[in-house]
Design a protein around this motif. Structure first.
Motif, PDB file in Angstrom:
ATOM      1  N   TYR A   1      15.002  -9.152 -16.165  1.00 42.34           N
ATOM      2  CA  TYR A   1      14.668 -10.092 -15.086  1.00 42.34           C
ATOM      3  C   TYR A   1      13.950  -9.372 -13.939  1.00 42.34           C
ATOM      4  CZ  TYR A   1      15.247 -13.082 -10.999  1.00 42.34           C
ATOM      5  OH  TYR A   1      15.023 -13.811  -9.859  1.00 42.34           O
ATOM      6  N   TYR A   2      14.516  -8.275 -13.470  1.00 40.46           N
ATOM      7  CA  TYR A   2      13.927  -7.595 -12.316  1.00 40.46           C
ATOM      8  C   TYR A   2      12.614  -6.914 -12.679  1.00 40.46           C
ATOM      9  CZ  TYR A   2      18.050  -8.530  -9.549  1.00 40.46           C
ATOM     10  OH  TYR A   2      19.054  -9.161  -8.854  1.00 40.46           O
ATOM     11  N   MET A   3      12.522  -6.414 -13.899  1.00 46.08           N
ATOM     12  CA  MET A   3      11.250  -5.829 -14.314  1.00 46.08           C
ATOM     13  C   MET A   3      10.156  -6.890 -14.312  1.00 46.08           C
ATOM     14  SD  MET A   3      10.315  -3.694 -17.776  1.00 46.08           S
ATOM     15  CE  MET A   3      11.225  -2.243 -17.248  1.00 46.08           C
ATOM     16  N   ASN A   4      10.456  -8.074 -14.791  1.00 48.44           N
ATOM     17  CA  ASN A   4       9.473  -9.160 -14.770  1.00 48.44           C
ATOM     18  C   ASN A   4       9.124  -9.570 -13.348  1.00 48.44           C
ATOM     19  OD1 ASN A   4       9.326  -9.279 -17.568  1.00 48.44           O
ATOM     20  ND2 ASN A   4      10.898 -10.869 -17.747  1.00 48.44           N
ATOM     21  N   GLN A   5      10.095  -9.496 -12.428  1.00 49.97           N
ATOM     22  CA  GLN A   5       9.829  -9.818 -11.032  1.00 49.97           C
ATOM     23  C   GLN A   5       8.885  -8.798 -10.396  1.00 49.97           C
ATOM     24  OE1 GLN A   5      11.094 -12.542  -9.029  1.00 49.97           O
ATOM     25  NE2 GLN A   5      11.387 -13.262 -11.130  1.00 49.97           N
ATOM     26  N   MET A   6       8.966  -7.558 -10.819  1.00 46.90           N
ATOM     27  CA  MET A   6       8.160  -6.494 -10.231  1.00 46.90           C
ATOM     28  C   MET A   6       6.709  -6.519 -10.690  1.00 46.90           C
ATOM     29  SD  MET A   6      10.949  -3.384 -10.487  1.00 46.90           S
ATOM     30  CE  MET A   6       9.745  -2.129 -10.035  1.00 46.90           C
ATOM     31  N   VAL A   7       6.455  -7.036 -11.871  1.00 46.13           N
ATOM     32  CA  VAL A   7       5.111  -7.004 -12.447  1.00 46.13           C
ATOM     33  C   VAL A   7       4.108  -7.746 -11.557  1.00 46.13           C
ATOM     34  CG1 VAL A   7       3.704  -7.836 -14.370  1.00 46.13           C
ATOM     35  CG2 VAL A   7       5.899  -6.744 -14.813  1.00 46.13           C
ATOM     36  N   GLY A   8       2.958  -7.135 -11.331  1.00 50.08           N
ATOM     37  CA  GLY A   8       1.920  -7.800 -10.553  1.00 50.08           C
ATOM     38  C   GLY A   8       1.087  -6.829  -9.743  1.00 50.08           C
ATOM     39  N   ASP A   9       0.243  -7.370  -8.876  1.00 49.82           N
ATOM     40  CA  ASP A   9      -0.634  -6.587  -8.013  1.00 49.82           C
ATOM     41  C   ASP A   9      -0.116  -6.632  -6.579  1.00 49.82           C
ATOM     42  OD1 ASP A   9      -2.472  -5.917 -10.077  1.00 49.82           O
ATOM     43  OD2 ASP A   9      -3.353  -7.919  -9.901  1.00 49.82           O
ATOM     44  N   TYR A  10      -0.230  -5.497  -5.905  1.00 49.76           N
ATOM     45  CA  TYR A  10       0.290  -5.342  -4.553  1.00 49.76           C
ATOM     46  C   TYR A  10      -0.777  -4.729  -3.652  1.00 49.76           C
ATOM     47  CZ  TYR A  10       4.974  -5.571  -6.790  1.00 49.76           C
ATOM     48  OH  TYR A  10       6.091  -5.929  -7.516  1.00 49.76           O
ATOM     49  N   SER A  11      -0.620  -4.925  -2.366  1.00 48.60           N
ATOM     50  CA  SER A  11      -1.465  -4.246  -1.389  1.00 48.60           C
ATOM     51  C   SER A  11      -0.589  -3.788  -0.230  1.00 48.60           C
ATOM     52  CB  SER A  11      -2.578  -5.166  -0.874  1.00 48.60           C
ATOM     53  OG  SER A  11      -2.038  -6.277  -0.195  1.00 48.60           O
TER      54      SER A  11
ATOM     55  N   GLU B   1      27.185  -0.926   1.099  1.00 55.38           N
ATOM     56  CA  GLU B   1      26.526  -0.440  -0.096  1.00 55.38           C
ATOM     57  C   GLU B   1      27.389  -0.747  -1.311  1.00 55.38           C
ATOM     58  OE1 GLU B   1      23.850   3.175   1.738  1.00 55.38           O
ATOM     59  OE2 GLU B   1      25.606   3.624   0.533  1.00 55.38           O
ATOM     60  N   ASP B   2      27.503  -2.022  -1.598  1.00 60.26           N
ATOM     61  CA  ASP B   2      28.297  -2.485  -2.724  1.00 60.26           C
ATOM     62  C   ASP B   2      27.381  -2.637  -3.928  1.00 60.26           C
ATOM     63  OD1 ASP B   2      30.229  -3.480  -4.360  1.00 60.26           O
ATOM     64  OD2 ASP B   2      30.167  -5.505  -3.532  1.00 60.26           O
ATOM     65  N   TYR B   3      27.042  -1.516  -4.541  1.00 58.46           N
ATOM     66  CA  TYR B   3      26.078  -1.529  -5.626  1.00 58.46           C
ATOM     67  C   TYR B   3      26.737  -1.935  -6.942  1.00 58.46           C
ATOM     68  CZ  TYR B   3      23.153   1.015  -2.364  1.00 58.46           C
ATOM     69  OH  TYR B   3      22.426   1.386  -1.258  1.00 58.46           O
ATOM     70  N   SER B   4      26.009  -2.642  -7.740  1.00 63.75           N
ATOM     71  CA  SER B   4      26.492  -3.038  -9.055  1.00 63.75           C
ATOM     72  C   SER B   4      25.500  -2.587 -10.110  1.00 63.75           C
ATOM     73  CB  SER B   4      26.672  -4.556  -9.129  1.00 63.75           C
ATOM     74  OG  SER B   4      25.451  -5.212  -8.873  1.00 63.75           O
ATOM     75  N   GLY B   5      25.969  -2.454 -11.342  1.00 60.25           N
ATOM     76  CA  GLY B   5      25.109  -2.014 -12.413  1.00 60.25           C
ATOM     77  C   GLY B   5      24.172  -3.111 -12.861  1.00 60.25           C
ATOM     78  N   LEU B   6      23.200  -2.720 -13.662  1.00 56.33           N
ATOM     79  CA  LEU B   6      22.216  -3.650 -14.193  1.00 56.33           C
ATOM     80  C   LEU B   6      22.550  -3.941 -15.653  1.00 56.33           C
ATOM     81  CD1 LEU B   6      19.036  -1.989 -12.712  1.00 56.33           C
ATOM     82  CD2 LEU B   6      19.675  -4.360 -12.308  1.00 56.33           C
ATOM     83  N   THR B   7      22.788  -5.210 -15.948  1.00 54.13           N
ATOM     84  CA  THR B   7      22.958  -5.613 -17.340  1.00 54.13           C
ATOM     85  C   THR B   7      21.593  -5.625 -18.007  1.00 54.13           C
ATOM     86  OG1 THR B   7      22.648  -7.959 -16.905  1.00 54.13           O
ATOM     87  CG2 THR B   7      24.891  -7.076 -16.643  1.00 54.13           C
TER      88      THR B   7
ATOM     89  N   THR C   1       3.267  -2.667 -14.023  1.00 48.87           N
ATOM     90  CA  THR C   1       3.383  -3.251 -15.357  1.00 48.87           C
ATOM     91  C   THR C   1       4.845  -3.249 -15.777  1.00 48.87           C
ATOM     92  OG1 THR C   1       2.966  -1.097 -16.386  1.00 48.87           O
ATOM     93  CG2 THR C   1       1.069  -2.535 -16.022  1.00 48.87           C
ATOM     94  N   GLY C   2       5.150  -4.041 -16.809  1.00 47.00           N
ATOM     95  CA  GLY C   2       6.541  -4.215 -17.200  1.00 47.00           C
ATOM     96  C   GLY C   2       6.855  -3.697 -18.588  1.00 47.00           C
ATOM     97  N   VAL C   3       7.533  -4.529 -19.361  1.00 45.53           N
ATOM     98  CA  VAL C   3       8.029  -4.136 -20.675  1.00 45.53           C
ATOM     99  C   VAL C   3       6.897  -3.580 -21.531  1.00 45.53           C
ATOM    100  CG1 VAL C   3       9.132  -4.958 -22.785  1.00 45.53           C
ATOM    101  CG2 VAL C   3       9.867  -5.853 -20.567  1.00 45.53           C
ATOM    102  N   GLY C   4       7.160  -2.430 -22.150  1.00 44.87           N
ATOM    103  CA  GLY C   4       6.167  -1.793 -22.992  1.00 44.87           C
ATOM    104  C   GLY C   4       5.360  -0.730 -22.279  1.00 44.87           C
ATOM    105  N   ASP C   5       5.368  -0.734 -20.956  1.00 50.58           N
ATOM    106  CA  ASP C   5       4.631   0.253 -20.178  1.00 50.58           C
ATOM    107  C   ASP C   5       5.458   0.723 -18.981  1.00 50.58           C
ATOM    108  OD1 ASP C   5       2.557   1.912 -19.395  1.00 50.58           O
ATOM    109  OD2 ASP C   5       1.552   0.359 -18.238  1.00 50.58           O
TER     110      ASP C   5
END
Length: 217
Positions: free
Chosen positions: A43-53, A31-37, A76-80
């Motif tokens: 970047y990761y928020m944009n990766q998450m955006v989309g539809d899932y099932s 569990e070598d966790y690092s912070g988010l710049t 949804t991502g930035v702004g929401d």
């Protein structure tokens, strides 16, 4: 990995610290966790955006018994920055002490869409952990509440569902897979509490537990 199945379905998940300790795909148990710049965050928020099932899980009479239904999720991502998930009302009223509420929910059917606000906290080799806060609005005294209208014997009633918003690591995203845990803490009918559920580190009411496990399509 084997560890994920034990944590996903084991009782320890429910009575633990109400945080996610598993991973969706990483075979490395360190569990070598690092912070988010700021760049990572975007970047990761944009990766998450989309539809899932995938599946929406909920507990049966005990926390060791899980049932599930198919579900679809929109992120949804930035702004929401919300995870939108549709939940059958009959599942939300399982812990209600007034039987007519259950009867009305079963008769009318239908789903309610929850807007689950998310904030990214940390990542481990692209395995991103985030806090998920249902119906959360900063500065709103009614934050955490979702209201639906049910009809019983010709009269309409406002039913308020209140959600737990004090977990920082109850969401996870890894390689287009997303899981979110959320917890119902109380139900009110026309302003009167009819169900008070326990969400704590030593005990969790089975009726409070919900888990979303979906993959982007």
């Amino acid at each position: 990995m084997n560890k994920i199945n034990k944590i996903f379905y084991g009782v320890l998940l429910f009575v633990g610290a109400l945080t996610i300790t598993s991973c969706l795909g990483d075979d490395n148990d360190t569990e070598d966790y690092s912070g988010l710049t700021p760049e990572d965050y975007t970047y990761y928020m944009n990766q998450m955006v989309g539809d899932y099932s995938g599946k929406l899980f909920f507990a049966g009479e005990t926390l060791s018994e899980l049932d599930s239904i198919s579900t679809q999720v929109t992120v949804t991502g930035v702004g929401d920055s919300c995870v939108y998930v549709s939940v059958p009302i009959v599942n939300l009223v399982r812990g209600c002490n007034d039987s007519w509420v259950k009867d009305a929910a079963a008769e009318e059917g239908g789903n309610v869409t929850l807007a689950i606000k998310y904030y990214l906290y940390r990542n481990n080799n692209s395995d991103v952990f985030f806090g998920a806060y249902p119906q959360y609005k900063y500065g709103d005294p009614n934050s955490g509440k979702k209201t639906v209208t049910l009809t019983y014997e010709g009269e309409t009633h406002d039913v308020d569902f209140w959600f737990y918003n004090n977990s920082n690591y109850n969401g996870e995203f890894y390689r287009n897979k997303l899981q979110v845990y959320f917890y119902l803490v109380g139900i009110q009918v026309d302003g009167t509490t009819v169900s008070d559920l326990t969400v704590g580190s030593s005990y969790l009411s089975p009726e409070s537990y919900f888990r979303v496990l979906v993959q982007k399509f």
